[in-house]
Design a protein around this motif. Structure first.
Motif, PDB file in Angstrom:
ATOM      1  N   GLN A 342     -66.200-143.400  20.322  1.00 29.39           N
ATOM      2  CA  GLN A 342     -67.558-143.603  19.817  1.00 29.39           C
ATOM      3  C   GLN A 342     -68.497-142.533  20.377  1.00 29.39           C
ATOM      4  O   GLN A 342     -69.267-141.899  19.643  1.00 29.39           O
ATOM      5  N   TYR A 343     -68.418-142.305  21.661  1.00 30.64           N
ATOM      6  CA  TYR A 343     -69.264-141.304  22.312  1.00 30.64           C
ATOM      7  C   TYR A 343     -68.958-139.897  21.789  1.00 30.64           C
ATOM      8  O   TYR A 343     -69.875-139.096  21.564  1.00 30.64           O
ATOM      9  N   ALA A 344     -67.678-139.617  21.567  1.00 31.61           N
ATOM     10  CA  ALA A 344     -67.279-138.276  21.140  1.00 31.61           C
ATOM     11  C   ALA A 344     -67.739-137.952  19.724  1.00 31.61           C
ATOM     12  O   ALA A 344     -67.798-136.777  19.346  1.00 31.61           O
ATOM     13  N   THR A 345     -68.052-138.963  18.917  1.00 33.45           N
ATOM     14  CA  THR A 345     -68.583-138.714  17.573  1.00 33.45           C
ATOM     15  C   THR A 345     -70.084-138.464  17.595  1.00 33.45           C
ATOM     16  O   THR A 345     -70.663-138.074  16.575  1.00 33.45           O
ATOM     17  N   GLU A 346     -70.729-138.693  18.734  1.00 32.62           N
ATOM     18  CA  GLU A 346     -72.180-138.553  18.842  1.00 32.62           C
ATOM     19  C   GLU A 346     -72.599-137.405  19.761  1.00 32.62           C
ATOM     20  O   GLU A 346     -73.585-136.715  19.504  1.00 32.62           O
ATOM     21  N   ARG A 347     -71.836-137.208  20.821  1.00 33.59           N
ATOM     22  CA  ARG A 347     -72.162-136.173  21.799  1.00 33.59           C
ATOM     23  C   ARG A 347     -71.883-134.791  21.225  1.00 33.59           C
ATOM     24  O   ARG A 347     -70.835-134.558  20.614  1.00 33.59           O
ATOM     25  N   ARG A 348     -72.836-133.860  21.401  1.00 33.18           N
ATOM     26  CA  ARG A 348     -72.686-132.493  20.911  1.00 33.18           C
ATOM     27  C   ARG A 348     -72.679-131.519  22.080  1.00 33.18           C
ATOM     28  O   ARG A 348     -73.402-131.713  23.064  1.00 33.18           O
ATOM     29  N   GLN A 349     -71.872-130.466  21.942  1.00 27.86           N
ATOM     30  CA  GLN A 349     -71.758-129.489  23.028  1.00 27.86           C
ATOM     31  C   GLN A 349     -71.308-128.146  22.449  1.00 27.86           C
ATOM     32  O   GLN A 349     -70.290-128.099  21.748  1.00 27.86           O
ATOM     33  N   LEU A 361     -68.174-133.427  19.815  1.00 30.02           N
ATOM     34  CA  LEU A 361     -67.013-133.307  20.697  1.00 30.02           C
ATOM     35  C   LEU A 361     -65.702-133.608  19.980  1.00 30.02           C
ATOM     36  O   LEU A 361     -64.685-132.959  20.219  1.00 30.02           O
ATOM     37  N   LEU A 362     -65.727-134.596  19.101  1.00 29.29           N
ATOM     38  CA  LEU A 362     -64.475-135.024  18.483  1.00 29.29           C
ATOM     39  C   LEU A 362     -63.969-134.031  17.445  1.00 29.29           C
ATOM     40  O   LEU A 362     -62.874-134.192  16.912  1.00 29.29           O
ATOM     41  N   ASP A 363     -64.762-132.994  17.159  1.00 31.30           N
ATOM     42  CA  ASP A 363     -64.284-131.971  16.234  1.00 31.30           C
ATOM     43  C   ASP A 363     -63.501-130.882  16.954  1.00 31.30           C
ATOM     44  O   ASP A 363     -62.921-130.009  16.292  1.00 31.30           O
ATOM     45  N   TYR A 364     -63.479-130.893  18.271  1.00 30.88           N
ATOM     46  CA  TYR A 364     -62.681-129.935  19.021  1.00 30.88           C
ATOM     47  C   TYR A 364     -61.228-130.402  19.065  1.00 30.88           C
ATOM     48  O   TYR A 364     -60.942-131.564  19.372  1.00 30.88           O
ATOM     49  N   GLN A 365     -60.324-129.486  18.780  1.00 32.54           N
ATOM     50  CA  GLN A 365     -58.904-129.840  18.724  1.00 32.54           C
ATOM     51  C   GLN A 365     -58.411-130.448  20.032  1.00 32.54           C
ATOM     52  O   GLN A 365     -57.667-131.436  20.037  1.00 32.54           O
ATOM     53  N   ARG A 366     -58.812-129.835  21.148  1.00 28.32           N
ATOM     54  CA  ARG A 366     -58.329-130.334  22.433  1.00 28.32           C
ATOM     55  C   ARG A 366     -58.828-131.751  22.689  1.00 28.32           C
ATOM     56  O   ARG A 366     -58.096-132.585  23.233  1.00 28.32           O
ATOM     57  N   GLU A 433     -62.756-138.662  31.800  1.00 28.01           N
ATOM     58  CA  GLU A 433     -62.982-137.227  31.844  1.00 28.01           C
ATOM     59  C   GLU A 433     -63.541-136.711  30.518  1.00 28.01           C
ATOM     60  O   GLU A 433     -64.374-135.799  30.498  1.00 28.01           O
ATOM     61  N   ALA A 434     -63.088-137.289  29.420  1.00 32.18           N
ATOM     62  CA  ALA A 434     -63.554-136.855  28.102  1.00 32.18           C
ATOM     63  C   ALA A 434     -65.029-137.163  27.885  1.00 32.18           C
ATOM     64  O   ALA A 434     -65.663-136.577  27.000  1.00 32.18           O
ATOM     65  N   CYS A 435     -65.569-138.071  28.683  1.00 27.97           N
ATOM     66  CA  CYS A 435     -66.991-138.410  28.593  1.00 27.97           C
ATOM     67  C   CYS A 435     -67.818-137.700  29.660  1.00 27.97           C
ATOM     68  O   CYS A 435     -69.008-137.993  29.826  1.00 27.97           O
ATOM     69  N   GLY A 436     -67.188-136.784  30.391  1.00 30.47           N
ATOM     70  CA  GLY A 436     -67.915-135.990  31.372  1.00 30.47           C
ATOM     71  C   GLY A 436     -68.541-136.822  32.468  1.00 30.47           C
ATOM     72  O   GLY A 436     -68.004-137.841  32.905  1.00 30.47           O
ATOM     73  N   GLY A 437     -69.710-136.381  32.920  1.00 32.65           N
ATOM     74  CA  GLY A 437     -70.402-137.090  33.993  1.00 32.65           C
ATOM     75  C   GLY A 437     -70.779-138.507  33.601  1.00 32.65           C
ATOM     76  O   GLY A 437     -70.774-139.416  34.443  1.00 32.65           O
ATOM     77  N   ALA A 438     -71.089-138.711  32.318  1.00 26.88           N
ATOM     78  CA  ALA A 438     -71.430-140.058  31.859  1.00 26.88           C
ATOM     79  C   ALA A 438     -70.265-141.018  32.068  1.00 26.88           C
ATOM     80  O   ALA A 438     -70.464-142.200  32.351  1.00 26.88           O
ATOM     81  N   GLY A 439     -69.053-140.495  31.941  1.00 29.89           N
ATOM     82  CA  GLY A 439     -67.887-141.341  32.130  1.00 29.89           C
ATOM     83  C   GLY A 439     -67.722-141.814  33.556  1.00 29.89           C
ATOM     84  O   GLY A 439     -67.057-142.825  33.805  1.00 29.89           O
ATOM     85  N   PHE A 440     -68.313-141.077  34.497  1.00 32.74           N
ATOM     86  CA  PHE A 440     -68.179-141.445  35.906  1.00 32.74           C
ATOM     87  C   PHE A 440     -69.211-142.484  36.335  1.00 32.74           C
ATOM     88  O   PHE A 440     -69.076-143.086  37.399  1.00 32.74           O
ATOM     89  N   LEU A 441     -70.247-142.682  35.524  1.00 35.11           N
ATOM     90  CA  LEU A 441     -71.243-143.699  35.846  1.00 35.11           C
ATOM     91  C   LEU A 441     -70.633-145.087  35.736  1.00 35.11           C
ATOM     92  O   LEU A 441     -69.942-145.400  34.765  1.00 35.11           O
ATOM     93  N   ILE A 442     -70.923-145.927  36.703  1.00 34.81           N
ATOM     94  CA  ILE A 442     -70.306-147.249  36.724  1.00 34.81           C
ATOM     95  C   ILE A 442     -70.734-148.086  35.532  1.00 34.81           C
ATOM     96  O   ILE A 442     -70.018-148.983  35.099  1.00 34.81           O
ATOM     97  N   GLU A 443     -71.907-147.760  34.955  1.00 35.78           N
ATOM     98  CA  GLU A 443     -72.405-148.521  33.808  1.00 35.78           C
ATOM     99  C   GLU A 443     -71.517-148.372  32.582  1.00 35.78           C
ATOM    100  O   GLU A 443     -71.590-149.178  31.654  1.00 35.78           O
ATOM    101  N   ASN A 444     -70.671-147.348  32.568  1.00 37.71           N
ATOM    102  CA  ASN A 444     -69.794-147.137  31.419  1.00 37.71           C
ATOM    103  C   ASN A 444     -68.368-147.629  31.643  1.00 37.71           C
ATOM    104  O   ASN A 444     -67.495-147.412  30.804  1.00 37.71           O
TER     105      ASN A 444
END
Length: 726
Positions: A342-349, A361-366, A433-444
């Motif tokens: 869900q996050y990868a369809t919204e997060r842009r980088q 993010l979800l458009d990147y092959q890796r 890891e795929a959610c970056g720093g946000a993934g490390f927050l305990i709220e997630n």
């Protein structure tokens, strides 16, 4: 269904409302039965969700509704003492809602529904893994031991209090010095015929019962496993009902002691502790004697003559712990993937393909490789888990309860529990890891889930030890083919194996594959994605590995014990690898069988891609084996990764549908990055820059300015040269 290009350019299509998915699933979109063949395939989310819920869909829905309530949710940041108190209170909520009694006898208020009970229990991980495991200790281990190892007298005496939580209890099997090797535990229960009592004793520190849920604070009683000794004969491990604490003071009874295990790496809502016994006397009738009894004069009797078979029968009744953890691990993997995708369809980088818009993010092959391969494995593990649960229900209901059925159940549970629990840990970490720093927050929740599920890999059977049990069963089945066979049969088999090995290892099979493919990458890819070919490759690997180890171990039973043990040890790694290959094949077969039950054409197409992704990922994972053993030509091997990448592109437009089918709502996910907040932030940023560009007030980027100046300088230089020539 929108195509990849549409989702790349528009975040609205990347995170479309659930209502749109619901509308499609009801037949108003391209997945309707009347959709044209040329239309892109679409997933019937509702129908797929129902299939994923399995045989006990209604029970799972009820359990999820309960798990979605605030009062059952884990509160992050509590001290371990506060967390323990909260979880114990939550057990009462489960009792009040009838969520934990399904497996107990009808005459005592249960329902004798064993599969349904586990199905509901598996969903509790959504609320708080500590709650799930503490409930498992109380009713799935302590209560289940009394239910399955005791007799009607024991049921009437203790089960009502266990079911109502009036008797919080422990399952005291593991010892500090013996974990997986239960047969060697050192606690003894020696019968005293003069007093008509068993004397329970832990003779040294390593014999203390350890890591025992409810032992530190809450347990008033325990089912204690000990070596039963009567008339000077040790009859092996048996279970005894032992009162631990005074119900009023909560102090240990005389001769009983213990201590708190303290803060753990996870599951701190459970009061794990240690117990020890010093010449503690309990009535003879406290022996849970369904499979072994001691008369008043000390005579031992059992309906099962073989001590080894008796031991495994007693422990086999408790296989539900492994079945429960298998399904719970799959549920946790689904939670993590729903949040991360869900996050990868919204997060842009990074704006690799546009001067103005950053990439989703979800458009990147890796990123697709990281998440979609694990999504495919989660589907496979989920379908296999459902098969395991149905097998469990067949055995425990009595519909299919032969020795062979129980052995099959034990082997299936021992094969699947390691894969699903290891997979959950891997998936949660990769999603984090795929959610970056946000993934490390305990709220997630990723960090919290990973910590709580970490111990799943080593309790209710250490994963590596369980795989050794699977390997031994594979070897036993292999040996059965030759039991009683004469020399001629064995000789022909050996010659056949040698001939097969020659074909594979000399490269003749690879040459044949190359000739068939005629150098065409497309033909090689078509061959490798074919269902029959996938099955053949996965099955053949298991057969070859088992045959090779079986051949190496032939005659081990005739060697002295020390030499036989050394021989087995020298092939232990190969045995475990064969068991892993077998378990992976089981998951692939479960996925394929589930795929054949799908009726909606669009859903079937997308799930076929996902199944192929799972199968080819396994082949890619073990590609060195296939190449070294001549099972694949270099031509076909090269196409595996290429075809996986093609599958990723096909699956990309359906990723949200595939995780939406898991059926989790916000009350289950409870992750800030899965609420659509990221889309709101991204839309706000994009609109800000759009308006800035439209107004002409956007500052010029230095790199753009330099590039423009360079172009102007180049043009001026060219113009000067032109004048000079004239």
């Amino acid at each position: 269904m929108t195509e990849l290009a549409d989702r790349t350019s528009d975040t609205t299509s990347s995170s479309r409302p659930a209502a749109q998915a619901t509308a499609r699933s009801q037949g108003t979109g391209s997945s309707a039965p009347g959709a044209t063949r040329d239309a892109a395939p679409a997933v019937d989310v509702a129908a797929l969700g129902e299939q994923l819920l399995g045989k006990w869909a209604d029970v799972r829905r009820q359990a999820r509704e309960l798990a979605g309530r605030d009062e059952l949710h884990k509160i992050e940041g509590l001290t371990h003492t506060e967390h323990r108190k909260r979880v114990f209170g939550q057990l009462g909520i489960l009792v009040d809602n009838g969520a934990v009694h399904r497996a107990f006898p009808k005459e005592l208020g249960g329902a004798d529904e064993h599969g349904a009970n586990i199905a509901g229990f598996q969903e509790l991980v959504v609320a708080d893994p500590s709650l799930q495991i503490k409930a498992g200790v109380q009713w799935g281990l302590f209560g289940s031991a009394v239910n399955h190892l005791g007799t009607e007298e024991h049921h009437k005496k203790w089960l009502p209090g266990i079911m109502s939580l009036d008797i919080p209890g422990c399952f005291a099997m593991t010892e500090t010095g013996h974990g997986s090797d239960v047969a060697s535990i050192a606690t003894t229960a020696t019968y005293d015929p003069d007093a008509g009592e068993f004397v329970l004793h832990t003779p040294f520190r390593a014999a203390w019962k350890d890591y025992i849920g409810n032992a530190a604070n809450d347990g008033l009683a325990a089912v204690v496993f000990a070596q039963l000794v009567t008339r000077g004969v040790n009859h092996g491990v048996h279970a005894f009902y032992v009162e631990l604490r005074d119900p009023e003071t909560k102090e240990f009874l005389p001769g009983i002691g213990g201590e708190d295990d303290g803060v753990k790496g996870g599951l701190n809502g459970i009061d794990n502790g240690r117990l020890h016994f010093t010449q503690v006397r309990i009535p003879r009738t406290n022996l849970l004697n369904r499979y072994g009894n001691v008369d008043a004069d000390g005579t031992y009797t059992s309906p099962i003559g073989s001590p080894g078979r008796r031991f495994f029968t007693m422990l086999g009744t408790l296989v539900q712990g492994r079945v429960s953890l298998d399904g719970a691990a799959v549920t946790a993997s689904k939670l993590a993937l729903k949040t991360a995708i869900q996050y990868a369809t919204e997060r842009r980088q990074f704006n690799a393909s546009s001067h103005t818009d950053e990439e989703v993010l979800l458009d990147y092959q890796r990123h697709q490789r990281r998440l979609f391969t694990r999504l495919a494995t989660t589907y496979a593990a989920g379908f296999a888990s459902e098969q395991l649960l149905e097998k469990f229900d067949d055995v425990f209901s009595g519909r299919a309860d032969t020795d062979e059925d129980r052995q099959d159940l034990e082997t299936l549970a021992a094969a699947l529990k390691p894969l699903s629990t290891w997979h959950a840990l891997d998936t949660i970490q990769e999603c984090r890891e795929a959610c970056g720093g946000a993934g490390f927050l305990i709220e997630n929740r990723f960090a919290s889930l990973h910590a709580d599920l970490d111990v799943y890999a080593t309790f209710e059977g250490d994963n590596t030890v369980l795989l050794q049990l699977v390997a031994k069963r594979l070897l036993a089945d292999y040996a059965k083919e030759f039991r009683g066979a004469d020399f001629g049969v064995l000789a022909r088999y050996v010659v056949g194996q040698a001939g097969g090995a020659a074909i594979h290892r000399t490269g003749l099979r690879g040459v044949a594959q190359f000739v068939v493919d005629t150098g065409s990458v497309q033909k090689a890819a078509t061959a490798i994605k074919d269902e029959a070919n996938q099955r053949a490759l996965l099955t053949e690997r298991v057969q070859a590995m088992v045959a090779e180890v079986g051949s190496a171990l032939r005659g081990a039973n005739k060697l002295p014990q020390e030499k036989a043990a050394a021989l087995f040890n020298s092939h232990q790694d190969e045995l475990i690898e064969a068991a892993l290959a077998h378990a992976e094949l089981l998951q692939w077969e479960a996925f394929t069988e589930a795929l054949h039950r799908v009726t909606d054409p669009g859903t079937k197409t997308v799930l076929t891609w996902l199944r192929d992704l799972f199968g080819l990922s396994l082949i890619e994972k073990h590609l060195s084996w296939y190449l070294m053993n001549g099972r694949l030509s270099m031509q076909r091997a090269r196409t595996v990764g290429e075809y996986i990448n093609r599958l990723l592109v096909k699956i990309r437009p359906h990723a949200l549908d595939l995780v939406d089918a898991f059926g989790f709502g916000p009350e289950h996910l409870r992750a800030a990055i899965a609420t659509g907040a990221e889309k709101t932030r991204q839309d706000e940023a994009r609109e800000y820059f759009r308006q800035q560009r439209a107004s002409g007030q956007a500052p010029v980027d230095e790199k753009t300015l330099l590039a423009r100046e360079a172009r102007e300088q180049k043009a001026a230089t060219a113009a000067g040269k032109g004048k000079a020539k004239r």
